[in-house]
Design a protein around this motif. Structure first.
Motif, short mmCIF file in Angstrom:
data_model
loop_
_atom_site.label_atom_id
_atom_site.label_comp_id
_atom_site.label_asym_id
_atom_site.label_seq_id
_atom_site.Cartn_x
_atom_site.Cartn_y
_atom_site.Cartn_z
N ALA A 45 0.83 -1.20 0.00
CA ALA A 45 0.00 0.00 0.00
C ALA A 45 0.86 1.26 0.00
CB ALA A 45 -0.92 0.01 1.21
N GLY A 46 2.01 1.20 0.71
CA GLY A 46 2.91 2.35 0.77
C GLY A 46 2.24 3.55 1.42
N GLY A 47 2.84 4.72 1.27
CA GLY A 47 2.21 5.94 1.74
C GLY A 47 2.55 6.38 3.15
N GLY A 48 3.41 5.69 3.84
CA GLY A 48 3.81 6.11 5.17
C GLY A 48 3.24 5.25 6.28
N LEU A 49 3.50 5.68 7.51
CA LEU A 49 3.13 4.91 8.70
C LEU A 49 1.62 4.65 8.80
CD1 LEU A 49 5.39 6.59 11.39
CD2 LEU A 49 5.59 4.26 10.55
N GLY A 50 0.83 5.72 8.69
CA GLY A 50 -0.62 5.59 8.88
C GLY A 50 -1.28 4.71 7.84
N ARG A 51 -0.93 4.92 6.60
CA ARG A 51 -1.52 4.12 5.52
C ARG A 51 -1.09 2.66 5.63
NH1 ARG A 51 -4.08 4.43 0.60
NH2 ARG A 51 -3.20 3.19 -1.10
N GLY A 52 0.18 2.43 5.94
CA GLY A 52 0.65 1.05 6.11
C GLY A 52 -0.02 0.36 7.28
#
Length: 122
Positions: A45-52
């Motif tokens: 999914a990628g996109g940083g801590l929250g998205r992961g």
């Protein structure tokens, strides 16, 4: 933030496969499955801590719910066959244990998903 269902599906499948292999090491195998599957979902999914973390959480939760439902159906059927009407209560006990399993999968999958999402921030 929209959910990448492809990443969640991959995480779900990885959780099931690693969890099935991990049955030989009872608790460690299931925790490892949550970590590997959550990481896979978060990384894809990628996109940083929250998205992961979100994608790992969703993959782990869905896996826990599916496993709980399957075990409750089979446990309830076996309980009915072996213990008559009261034997069906076995399925209810399995649901209670399944809630714990779902929480375990969800928490460690979310943590690992956060790491995966952080590693692939694009």
């Amino acid at each position: 933030m929209s959910t990448d269902w492809g990443a969640v599906a991959v995480g779900f499948v990885v959780l099931l496969v690693v969890g099935a292999i991990g049955l030989t090491v009872p608790l460690l195998g299931q925790v490892g499955a949550g970590l590997v599957g959550g990481f896979a979902a978060g990384y894809l999914a990628g996109g940083g801590l929250g998205r992961g973390a979100w994608h790992g959480l969703v993959a782990g939760s869905i896996t826990g719910v599916v496993i709980t439902l399957v075990l409750a159906v089979f446990g309830g059927a076996l309980g009915l066959a072996a213990g008559g009407p009261l034997g069906g209560l076995v399925g209810g006990g399995i649901v209670v244990v399944g809630v714990v399993i779902t929480l375990l999968f969800a928490i460690d999958s979310a943590l690992a998903g956060a790491v995966g999402g952080w590693l692939k921030r694009a």
